[in-house]
Scaffold this active site. Structure first.
Site, PDB file in Angstrom:
ATOM      1  N   GLU A  32     -28.387  -4.682  29.643  1.00  0.00           N
ATOM      2  CA  GLU A  32     -28.740  -3.637  28.690  1.00  0.00           C
ATOM      3  C   GLU A  32     -29.340  -2.453  29.440  1.00  0.00           C
ATOM      4  OE1 GLU A  32     -29.910  -1.047  25.966  1.00  0.00           O
ATOM      5  OE2 GLU A  32     -28.586  -2.731  25.476  1.00  0.00           O
ATOM      6  N   ARG A 106     -32.104  -3.481  10.286  1.00  0.00           N
ATOM      7  CA  ARG A 106     -31.391  -3.728  11.548  1.00  0.00           C
ATOM      8  C   ARG A 106     -32.336  -4.237  12.633  1.00  0.00           C
ATOM      9  NH1 ARG A 106     -26.123  -1.457  11.801  1.00  0.00           N
ATOM     10  NH2 ARG A 106     -26.221  -1.624  14.057  1.00  0.00           N
ATOM     11  N   TYR A 220     -30.424  -0.427  -1.184  1.00  0.00           N
ATOM     12  CA  TYR A 220     -30.665  -1.861  -1.361  1.00  0.00           C
ATOM     13  C   TYR A 220     -31.978  -2.228  -0.687  1.00  0.00           C
ATOM     14  CZ  TYR A 220     -28.245  -1.681   3.194  1.00  0.00           C
ATOM     15  OH  TYR A 220     -27.849  -1.357   4.469  1.00  0.00           O
TER      16      TYR A 220
END
Length: 283
Positions: A32, A106, A220
């Site tokens: 990463e 997320r 939502y």
């Protein structure tokens, strides 16, 4: 010896690939570019096919702790406000598909995948290593990396490579000879609002989709229902500096685009700058 899979990218896709690879018997090495694991954006909806995988990976309890599980999806007219269609979620989805329909922040999804990957002995990762390219010779694949701390070139080799290195993926660009990313003329404004800060009439524990000319809005619950994730998408010209693709959005611009929508939707959109995180813009 176990086969080795290289994973480029430590986002949601990369971590999921790492868990899946390790559980399939591979040794996983993930790279990463950022110095720490992070996740951008707001909410994401997970269908039961995804939730089944999380259950199989032993992450059901972690999901229960952070996600929301709406019992209904409603589609409404953005202009008149009337309901056009609805779909039962909740127990109806579990009964039909064997797993729930979830909505989640997320960052929370990323966090439970990171913890799940960290618990597996066959998953290892290096942060601060950016993908420069790859090569393959039929027997192995080599991944070229740049160490972010000093710019040193690093090369690693494995039996397979998963490119999960984001919107401007070096792996995808090389594999598919892909050109520059282009805007398609849709702008997504995203925001998070505390449900307790909203007037009772604007709070919601279901998925709602508002459809209108050249625009739609979706909202939502996330984070156990404590937050409302709102996404407004309209046709429009993207900012010129697409490389810096996360922008502070102009609330007045969005309000003008939704000027002919119903009162309830406009009230929700206007509440964001005062009560929420503010709008962020993604072309």
């Amino acid at each position: 010896m176990k086969k080795q899979i290289l994973v480029a990218g430590g986002g949601i896709g990369g971590l999921a690939a790492a868990i899946g690879g390790a559980r399939a018997g591979w040794e996983v090495r993930l790279y990463e570019r950022a110095p720490a694991f992070t996740e951008v954006g707001a909410g994401v909806q997970l269908g039961p096919n995804v939730v089944r995988h999380l259950q199989a990976w032993g992450l059901q309890s972690a999901l229960q702790e952070v996600a929301s599980f709406p019992d209904r999806l409603a589609v409404r007219c953005a202009q008149g406000g009337g309901e056009l269609a609805s779909l039962g979620l909740g127990s109806a989805v579990v009964q039909r598909y064997g797993a729930a329909y979830a909505t989640i922040h997320r960052a929370d999804l990323h966090g439970l995948l990171r913890d799940g990957a960290a618990a597996l002995a066959d998953v290892g990762w290096r942060l601060g290593h950016a993908v420069a390219g790859y090569h393959e010779d039929g027997a192995a694949v080599g991944l070229r990396l740049v160490r972010q701390t000093d710019g040193a070139q690093v090369e690693v080799e494995g039996d397979a490579l998963v490119g999960a290195d984001g919107l401007h993926s070096r792996v995808r660009a090389q594999l598919l000879a892909e050109g520059t990313t282009r805007s398609r003329g849709h702008l997504a404004y995203r925001a998070l609002v505390s449900q307790s800060a909203l007037p009772p009439s604007l709070r919601s524990q279901q998925v709602t989709v508002w459809l209108g000319p050249r625009l739609h809005v979706v909202h939502y619950p996330v984070r156990r229902g404590e937050l409302l994730n709102i996404v407004a998408i309209r046709h429009g010209q993207a900012p010129s500096d697409l490389d810096a693709w996360d922008h502070g959005a102009n609330a007045a611009e969005l309000e003008a685009a939704l000027a002919r929508t119903c009162t309830r939707l406009q009230e929700l959109i206007r509440a964001v700058p005062q009560l929420g995180s503010g709008w962020r813009l993604w072309p």
